[in-house]
Enzyme design. Sequence first.
Site, PDB file in Angstrom:
ATOM      1  N   TYR A   1       0.831  -1.204   0.000  1.00 25.31           N
ATOM      2  CA  TYR A   1       0.000   0.000   0.000  1.00 25.31           C
ATOM      3  C   TYR A   1       0.862   1.249   0.000  1.00 25.31           C
ATOM      4  O   TYR A   1       2.074   1.185   0.237  1.00 25.31           O
ATOM      5  CB  TYR A   1      -0.971   0.004   1.188  1.00 25.31           C
ATOM      6  CG  TYR A   1      -0.371   0.368   2.530  1.00 25.31           C
ATOM      7  CD1 TYR A   1       0.461  -0.512   3.208  1.00 25.31           C
ATOM      8  CD2 TYR A   1      -0.634   1.602   3.121  1.00 25.31           C
ATOM      9  CE1 TYR A   1       1.001  -0.174   4.446  1.00 25.31           C
ATOM     10  CE2 TYR A   1      -0.100   1.945   4.358  1.00 25.31           C
ATOM     11  CZ  TYR A   1       0.720   1.053   5.016  1.00 25.31           C
ATOM     12  OH  TYR A   1       1.259   1.398   6.227  1.00 25.31           O
TER      13      TYR A   1
ATOM     14  N   ARG B   1       8.499   4.299  -4.346  1.00 27.58           N
ATOM     15  CA  ARG B   1       8.530   3.294  -3.271  1.00 27.58           C
ATOM     16  C   ARG B   1       7.541   2.166  -3.556  1.00 27.58           C
ATOM     17  O   ARG B   1       7.812   0.994  -3.257  1.00 27.58           O
ATOM     18  CB  ARG B   1       8.240   3.951  -1.918  1.00 27.58           C
ATOM     19  CG  ARG B   1       8.425   2.983  -0.754  1.00 27.58           C
ATOM     20  CD  ARG B   1       8.295   3.661   0.589  1.00 27.58           C
ATOM     21  NE  ARG B   1       6.971   4.222   0.789  1.00 27.58           N
ATOM     22  CZ  ARG B   1       6.638   5.043   1.781  1.00 27.58           C
ATOM     23  NH1 ARG B   1       7.544   5.402   2.681  1.00 27.58           N
ATOM     24  NH2 ARG B   1       5.419   5.513   1.883  1.00 27.58           N
TER      25      ARG B   1
ATOM     26  N   ARG C   1      -7.139 -21.203  -1.857  1.00 25.08           N
ATOM     27  CA  ARG C   1      -6.194 -20.594  -0.920  1.00 25.08           C
ATOM     28  C   ARG C   1      -4.852 -21.311  -0.966  1.00 25.08           C
ATOM     29  O   ARG C   1      -4.452 -21.991  -0.026  1.00 25.08           O
ATOM     30  CB  ARG C   1      -6.783 -20.616   0.492  1.00 25.08           C
ATOM     31  CG  ARG C   1      -5.905 -19.937   1.536  1.00 25.08           C
ATOM     32  CD  ARG C   1      -6.559 -19.889   2.913  1.00 25.08           C
ATOM     33  NE  ARG C   1      -5.623 -19.432   3.935  1.00 25.08           N
ATOM     34  CZ  ARG C   1      -4.817 -20.234   4.633  1.00 25.08           C
ATOM     35  NH1 ARG C   1      -4.846 -21.542   4.450  1.00 25.08           N
ATOM     36  NH2 ARG C   1      -3.985 -19.734   5.527  1.00 25.08           N
TER      37      ARG C   1
ATOM     38  N   LYS D   1       6.567  -1.909   1.995  1.00 19.11           N
ATOM     39  CA  LYS D   1       5.340  -1.311   2.570  1.00 19.11           C
ATOM     40  C   LYS D   1       4.169  -2.274   2.409  1.00 19.11           C
ATOM     41  O   LYS D   1       3.240  -2.068   1.623  1.00 19.11           O
ATOM     42  CB  LYS D   1       5.047   0.065   1.955  1.00 19.11           C
ATOM     43  CG  LYS D   1       4.103   0.886   2.828  1.00 19.11           C
ATOM     44  CD  LYS D   1       4.179   2.344   2.494  1.00 19.11           C
ATOM     45  CE  LYS D   1       3.122   3.173   3.216  1.00 19.11           C
ATOM     46  NZ  LYS D   1       3.214   3.166   4.665  1.00 19.11           N
TER      47      LYS D   1
ATOM     48  N   GLU E   1      11.243   2.823  14.631  1.00 20.80           N
ATOM     49  CA  GLU E   1      10.420   3.894  14.052  1.00 20.80           C
ATOM     50  C   GLU E   1       9.078   3.901  14.767  1.00 20.80           C
ATOM     51  O   GLU E   1       8.845   3.118  15.683  1.00 20.80           O
ATOM     52  CB  GLU E   1      10.241   3.677  12.540  1.00 20.80           C
ATOM     53  CG  GLU E   1       9.595   2.354  12.185  1.00 20.80           C
ATOM     54  CD  GLU E   1       9.574   2.082  10.671  1.00 20.80           C
ATOM     55  OE1 GLU E   1       9.484   3.021   9.884  1.00 20.80           O
ATOM     56  OE2 GLU E   1       9.625   0.888  10.304  1.00 20.80           O
TER      57      GLU E   1
ATOM     58  N   LEU F   1      10.801   1.237   7.466  1.00 24.31           N
ATOM     59  CA  LEU F   1      10.277   1.672   6.165  1.00 24.31           C
ATOM     60  C   LEU F   1      11.050   2.925   5.738  1.00 24.31           C
ATOM     61  O   LEU F   1      11.218   3.839   6.547  1.00 24.31           O
ATOM     62  CB  LEU F   1       8.785   2.015   6.301  1.00 24.31           C
ATOM     63  CG  LEU F   1       8.142   2.409   4.969  1.00 24.31           C
ATOM     64  CD1 LEU F   1       7.823   1.167   4.153  1.00 24.31           C
ATOM     65  CD2 LEU F   1       6.889   3.233   5.187  1.00 24.31           C
TER      66      LEU F   1
HETATM   67  N1  PDD Z   1       2.605   5.184   7.234  1.00 30.37           N
HETATM   68  N2  PDD Z   1       7.214   4.064   9.045  1.00 30.37           N
HETATM   69  C1  PDD Z   1       6.091   3.320   8.991  1.00 30.37           C
HETATM   70  C2  PDD Z   1       6.073   1.994   9.655  1.00 30.37           C
HETATM   71  C3  PDD Z   1       4.974   3.797   8.286  1.00 30.37           C
HETATM   72  O1  PDD Z   1       3.866   3.059   8.208  1.00 30.37           O
HETATM   73  C4  PDD Z   1       5.025   5.082   7.685  1.00 30.37           C
HETATM   74  C5  PDD Z   1       3.883   5.644   6.883  1.00 30.37           C
HETATM   75  C6  PDD Z   1       6.212   5.829   7.796  1.00 30.37           C
HETATM   76  C7  PDD Z   1       6.370   7.171   7.157  1.00 30.37           C
HETATM   77  O2  PDD Z   1       6.444   7.067   5.752  1.00 30.37           O
HETATM   78  P1  PDD Z   1       5.974   8.255   4.822  1.00 30.37           P
HETATM   79  O3  PDD Z   1       6.744   9.480   5.241  1.00 30.37           O
HETATM   80  O4  PDD Z   1       6.360   7.813   3.475  1.00 30.37           O
HETATM   81  O5  PDD Z   1       4.516   8.414   5.013  1.00 30.37           O
HETATM   82  C8  PDD Z   1       7.288   5.279   8.470  1.00 30.37           C
HETATM   83  C9  PDD Z   1       1.440   5.605   6.502  1.00 30.37           C
HETATM   84  C10 PDD Z   1       1.222   7.081   6.540  1.00 30.37           C
HETATM   85  C11 PDD Z   1       0.256   4.812   7.003  1.00 30.37           C
HETATM   86  O6  PDD Z   1       0.439   3.625   7.240  1.00 30.37           O
HETATM   87  O7  PDD Z   1      -0.836   5.363   7.132  1.00 30.37           O
END
Ligand code: PDD
Length: 285
Positions: free
Chosen positions: A33, A52, A101, A148, A180, A205
């Site tokens: 996603y 990405r 499945r 992601k 993070e 990420l």
């Molecule tokens: N999440 N680390 C994780 C685990 C994340 O899920 C996200 C983003 C980030 C920040 O990435 P970016 O700057 O590209 O948004 C770091 C999104 C916003 C979400 O899951 O809603």
Amino acid sequence: MDQIAYVNGSFVPMSEAKVSILDRGFLFADGIYEVAAVLDGKLIDNASHLARLERSVGEISLALPETTGRIQEIQKELIALNNLVNGMVYLEVTRGADTGRDFAFPKGVKPTLVMFTSVKDIINAASAKTGIGVITVPDIRWTRRDIKSVALLAQVLAKQAAAEAGAGEAWMIEDGKVTEGGSSSAFILTQDDVIVTRQNSSAILPGCTRKAVVALAEERQLRVEERPFTVAEALAAKEAFITSATVFVQAVVSIDGKTVANGKPGPMTDRLREIYVEFAKASAV
Ligand code: PDD
């Protein structure tokens, strides 16, 4: 009025936006996603999100059903159809719905591509002014966090624990260091004015907002060090903050109930937020 969603080539009312129960996103979290912010009806730093996306799908050998150029057109059409001014576009691509499945990749199955929008005033969010508290939790995720993936159960549990504690985010800890946030990148500003954030690797990420903030800081000759940091270092820091597409740059004013500095957003966080918003508007498409 019902929001409009995109499902596999069609724009449909949200109440009619459906995928099969055999979809591999649903059965195996076999999908990727992206979330891109929208300001004044325009996509923010979308090229970075689409790059990405291409990397993530490549890492799991999933072919995008549309080019990234077409995906951006669909994102823009959806923004227009929903009259979205400020918020975000969510997009998800999965390995599609097979007839059963089987764990191994199915043959001849078209990937599923869905998108929807949601409203959020990121610029004027109350927490942008007050900052947020974070709690710490063990990082129990798999070891390919650079992808992601929609397998987000560890983050769901981390962010639920944060919500129950009245905190705005959970910082995940591995080997005594912060990896993070549950859905954001983590930063501190040391007492000698060094901006510290963990280096990219399979442990985190690679945040698009993180990447932009690091580059913008370096362009302004601010000192940036990419390395892991501990919670003790964060508590002894001048400032702490998070970055993500859905908050931009947001101050962290307490960790596990202990205040960071004076418990208010600091000047560097405010400055980086301003710089990022300026960049965001300039990069909008
Ligand atoms: N999440 N680390 C994780 C685990 C994340 O899920 C996200 C983003 C980030 C920040 O990435 P970016 O700057 O590209 O948004 C770091 C999104 C916003 C979400 O899951 O809603």
